[in-house]
Design a protein around this motif. Structure first.
Motif, PDB file in Angstrom:
ATOM      1  N   GLY A  43      25.021  37.136  50.385  1.00  0.00           N
ATOM      2  CA  GLY A  43      25.810  36.516  51.442  1.00  0.00           C
ATOM      3  C   GLY A  43      27.250  36.980  51.476  1.00  0.00           C
ATOM      4  N   MET A  44      27.683  37.719  50.445  1.00  0.00           N
ATOM      5  CA  MET A  44      29.051  38.225  50.370  1.00  0.00           C
ATOM      6  C   MET A  44      29.084  39.644  50.929  1.00  0.00           C
ATOM      7  SD  MET A  44      32.299  38.103  49.464  1.00  0.00           S
ATOM      8  CE  MET A  44      32.470  36.694  48.344  1.00  0.00           C
ATOM      9  N   ASP A  45      29.788  39.841  52.050  1.00  0.00           N
ATOM     10  CA  ASP A  45      29.863  41.168  52.653  1.00  0.00           C
ATOM     11  C   ASP A  45      31.269  41.742  52.599  1.00  0.00           C
ATOM     12  OD1 ASP A  45      31.106  39.511  54.452  1.00  0.00           O
ATOM     13  OD2 ASP A  45      30.007  40.235  56.219  1.00  0.00           O
ATOM     14  N   LYS A  46      32.124  41.144  51.770  1.00  0.00           N
ATOM     15  CA  LYS A  46      33.503  41.613  51.659  1.00  0.00           C
ATOM     16  C   LYS A  46      33.621  42.695  50.591  1.00  0.00           C
ATOM     17  CE  LYS A  46      35.243  37.081  53.045  1.00  0.00           C
ATOM     18  NZ  LYS A  46      36.024  35.886  52.629  1.00  0.00           N
ATOM     19  N   ILE A  47      34.639  43.526  50.725  1.00  0.00           N
ATOM     20  CA  ILE A  47      34.876  44.580  49.748  1.00  0.00           C
ATOM     21  C   ILE A  47      35.548  43.971  48.518  1.00  0.00           C
ATOM     22  CG2 ILE A  47      36.088  46.750  49.300  1.00  0.00           C
ATOM     23  CD1 ILE A  47      36.029  47.132  52.402  1.00  0.00           C
ATOM     24  N   ILE A  48      34.984  44.203  47.340  1.00  0.00           N
ATOM     25  CA  ILE A  48      35.548  43.681  46.100  1.00  0.00           C
ATOM     26  C   ILE A  48      36.494  44.736  45.532  1.00  0.00           C
ATOM     27  CG2 ILE A  48      35.044  42.796  43.797  1.00  0.00           C
ATOM     28  CD1 ILE A  48      32.315  41.917  44.848  1.00  0.00           C
ATOM     29  N   SER A  49      37.770  44.594  45.836  1.00  0.00           N
ATOM     30  CA  SER A  49      38.756  45.613  45.458  1.00  0.00           C
ATOM     31  C   SER A  49      39.148  45.552  43.995  1.00  0.00           C
ATOM     32  CB  SER A  49      40.010  45.465  46.330  1.00  0.00           C
ATOM     33  OG  SER A  49      39.709  45.656  47.691  1.00  0.00           O
ATOM     34  N   LEU A  50      39.274  44.345  43.459  1.00  0.00           N
ATOM     35  CA  LEU A  50      39.773  44.182  42.092  1.00  0.00           C
ATOM     36  C   LEU A  50      38.864  43.276  41.283  1.00  0.00           C
ATOM     37  CD1 LEU A  50      43.560  43.552  42.935  1.00  0.00           C
ATOM     38  CD2 LEU A  50      42.494  45.717  42.272  1.00  0.00           C
ATOM     39  N   SER A  51      38.624  43.656  40.043  1.00  0.00           N
ATOM     40  CA  SER A  51      37.843  42.826  39.116  1.00  0.00           C
ATOM     41  C   SER A  51      38.428  42.994  37.720  1.00  0.00           C
ATOM     42  CB  SER A  51      36.368  43.244  39.102  1.00  0.00           C
ATOM     43  OG  SER A  51      35.753  42.994  40.341  1.00  0.00           O
ATOM     44  N   GLN A  52      38.337  41.922  36.926  1.00  0.00           N
ATOM     45  CA  GLN A  52      38.876  41.971  35.569  1.00  0.00           C
ATOM     46  C   GLN A  52      38.074  41.048  34.663  1.00  0.00           C
ATOM     47  OE1 GLN A  52      41.783  43.901  34.588  1.00  0.00           O
ATOM     48  NE2 GLN A  52      40.809  43.474  32.623  1.00  0.00           N
ATOM     49  N   PHE A  53      37.670  41.565  33.494  1.00  0.00           N
ATOM     50  CA  PHE A  53      36.976  40.750  32.508  1.00  0.00           C
ATOM     51  C   PHE A  53      37.972  39.934  31.695  1.00  0.00           C
ATOM     52  CE2 PHE A  53      33.386  43.657  33.078  1.00  0.00           C
ATOM     53  CZ  PHE A  53      32.296  42.801  32.906  1.00  0.00           C
ATOM     54  N   ASN A  54      37.478  38.819  31.141  1.00  0.00           N
ATOM     55  CA  ASN A  54      38.266  38.121  30.128  1.00  0.00           C
ATOM     56  C   ASN A  54      38.141  38.902  28.820  1.00  0.00           C
ATOM     57  OD1 ASN A  54      35.595  37.467  29.480  1.00  0.00           O
ATOM     58  ND2 ASN A  54      36.127  35.429  28.735  1.00  0.00           N
ATOM     59  N   ALA A  90      38.026  39.446  46.551  1.00  0.00           N
ATOM     60  CA  ALA A  90      37.480  40.076  47.748  1.00  0.00           C
ATOM     61  C   ALA A  90      38.074  39.391  48.967  1.00  0.00           C
ATOM     62  CB  ALA A  90      35.962  39.972  47.770  1.00  0.00           C
ATOM     63  N   SER A  91      39.034  40.050  49.599  1.00  0.00           N
ATOM     64  CA  SER A  91      39.721  39.466  50.753  1.00  0.00           C
ATOM     65  C   SER A  91      40.325  38.125  50.353  1.00  0.00           C
ATOM     66  CB  SER A  91      38.735  39.323  51.913  1.00  0.00           C
ATOM     67  OG  SER A  91      39.380  38.858  53.075  1.00  0.00           O
ATOM     68  N   SER A  92      39.902  37.039  50.997  1.00  0.00           N
ATOM     69  CA  SER A  92      40.456  35.713  50.685  1.00  0.00           C
ATOM     70  C   SER A  92      39.571  34.941  49.718  1.00  0.00           C
ATOM     71  CB  SER A  92      40.619  34.903  51.981  1.00  0.00           C
ATOM     72  OG  SER A  92      39.374  34.772  52.661  1.00  0.00           O
ATOM     73  N   SER A  93      38.607  35.609  49.094  1.00  0.00           N
ATOM     74  CA  SER A  93      37.669  34.941  48.189  1.00  0.00           C
ATOM     75  C   SER A  93      37.865  35.371  46.743  1.00  0.00           C
ATOM     76  CB  SER A  93      36.218  35.252  48.593  1.00  0.00           C
ATOM     77  OG  SER A  93      35.947  34.815  49.907  1.00  0.00           O
ATOM     78  N   ILE A  94      37.585  34.455  45.828  1.00  0.00           N
ATOM     79  CA  ILE A  94      37.580  34.725  44.396  1.00  0.00           C
ATOM     80  C   ILE A  94      36.170  34.462  43.883  1.00  0.00           C
ATOM     81  CG2 ILE A  94      38.442  34.020  42.136  1.00  0.00           C
ATOM     82  CD1 ILE A  94      40.573  35.392  43.673  1.00  0.00           C
ATOM     83  N   ILE A  95      35.624  35.402  43.125  1.00  0.00           N
ATOM     84  CA  ILE A  95      34.282  35.253  42.559  1.00  0.00           C
ATOM     85  C   ILE A  95      34.397  35.258  41.044  1.00  0.00           C
ATOM     86  CG2 ILE A  95      31.932  36.160  42.497  1.00  0.00           C
ATOM     87  CD1 ILE A  95      32.645  37.828  44.980  1.00  0.00           C
ATOM     88  N   VAL A  96      33.737  34.303  40.403  1.00  0.00           N
ATOM     89  CA  VAL A  96      33.682  34.263  38.945  1.00  0.00           C
ATOM     90  C   VAL A  96      32.234  34.521  38.527  1.00  0.00           C
ATOM     91  CG1 VAL A  96      34.038  32.891  36.860  1.00  0.00           C
ATOM     92  CG2 VAL A  96      35.585  32.620  38.812  1.00  0.00           C
ATOM     93  N   TRP A  97      32.043  35.612  37.776  1.00  0.00           N
ATOM     94  CA  TRP A  97      30.718  35.959  37.275  1.00  0.00           C
ATOM     95  C   TRP A  97      30.633  35.563  35.800  1.00  0.00           C
ATOM     96  CZ3 TRP A  97      27.949  38.763  41.074  1.00  0.00           C
ATOM     97  CH2 TRP A  97      28.733  39.330  42.084  1.00  0.00           C
ATOM     98  N   ARG A  98      29.471  35.064  35.380  1.00  0.00           N
ATOM     99  CA  ARG A  98      29.274  34.659  33.990  1.00  0.00           C
ATOM    100  C   ARG A  98      28.082  35.399  33.410  1.00  0.00           C
ATOM    101  NH1 ARG A  98      25.914  31.017  31.698  1.00  0.00           N
ATOM    102  NH2 ARG A  98      25.345  30.162  33.733  1.00  0.00           N
ATOM    103  N   GLN A  99      28.246  35.947  32.202  1.00  0.00           N
ATOM    104  CA  GLN A  99      27.131  36.617  31.536  1.00  0.00           C
ATOM    105  C   GLN A  99      26.156  35.589  31.016  1.00  0.00           C
ATOM    106  OE1 GLN A  99      28.194  39.136  28.289  1.00  0.00           O
ATOM    107  NE2 GLN A  99      26.191  40.109  28.177  1.00  0.00           N
ATOM    108  N   GLY A 100      24.872  35.779  31.329  1.00  0.00           N
ATOM    109  CA  GLY A 100      23.846  34.856  30.886  1.00  0.00           C
ATOM    110  C   GLY A 100      23.305  35.240  29.531  1.00  0.00           C
TER     111      GLY A 100
END
Length: 215
Positions: free
Chosen positions: A141-152, A162-172
């Protein structure tokens, strides 16, 4: 700055040149200890997080480069669509904090070799030696360009902009390769769980090996 050599710093520029400097001996613009010329303007340059002996650069069109220290010879050019556009934040490839695995947001380009109709705007992870893709992350559902990403620092959370959105990914949790669950997760595009949490099993294996080497 390099984590291995605290006196070493790297700069990137729209003049298409990345320069490595010794901050103890900077006198003028010609004082750099290495000049790495690119074909296009360069958005970013980062030393590897593990031991600082690799340098990762991102240009403004379609190249991710990896250089090897101490002489900073070009090791690999990874073709990758992330062309510069005036209305988006420049894409910058970064390193995983626990393993020499570079990753960057993808901006599909119909003019890029190998382009496929309907190509997703993913976060692409690469093998730094072969340049091959090892993983693609995508939020349905996310069609925005993800320009920047950074791991903890521990590598189990990834924050993306991504544009006006923030995505938090978690390793399972890691799963047995022989299990049916593992077989279901062999797709290159990993679908997130609820609340945006995602698995990156292939990457997890590489990180686990890196931890074992450090012990």
């Amino acid at each position: 700055f390099s984590e291995r050599e605290p006196w070493m710093v790297v700069t990137s520029s729209v003049d298409s040149v990345v320069k490595v400097w010794d901050v103890r001996n900077i006198k003028d613009t010609s004082s750099s200890i290495a000049e790495l010329k690119h074909e296009k303007a360069v958005n970013s340059a980062y030393f590897s997080s593990t031991n600082g002996n690799k340098l990762l650069t991102t240009d403004q069109h379609s190249q991710i480069r990896i250089y090897e220290g101490p002489c900073w010879n070009l090791s690999k050019i990874i073709p990758h669509p992330h062309r510069q556009f005036q209305h988006i934040t420049p894409v910058k490839a970064c390193w995983h904090p626990l393993a020499d695995i570079p990753f960057a947001g993808r901006y599909p380009d119909p003019a890029f070799p190998g382009y496929e109709e309907g190509e997703l705007r993913t976060i692409d992870f690469f093998n730094p030696t072969s340049g091959e893709s090892v993983l693609k992350l995508h939020q349905p559902g996310m069609d925005k360009i993800i320009s920047l990403s950074q791991f903890n620092p521990t590598g189990d959370f990834l924050l993306s902009g991504a544009s006006s959105s923030i995505i938090v990914w978690r390793q399972g949790p890691q799963v047995d390769e022989e299990s049916e669950e593992a077989k279901d997760k062999t797709e290159r595009t990993i679908k997130p769980r609820t609340n945006g949490a995602s698995l990156w099993p292939e990457l997890g294996k590489r990180v686990h090996k890196a931890k074992e080497k450090k012990k």
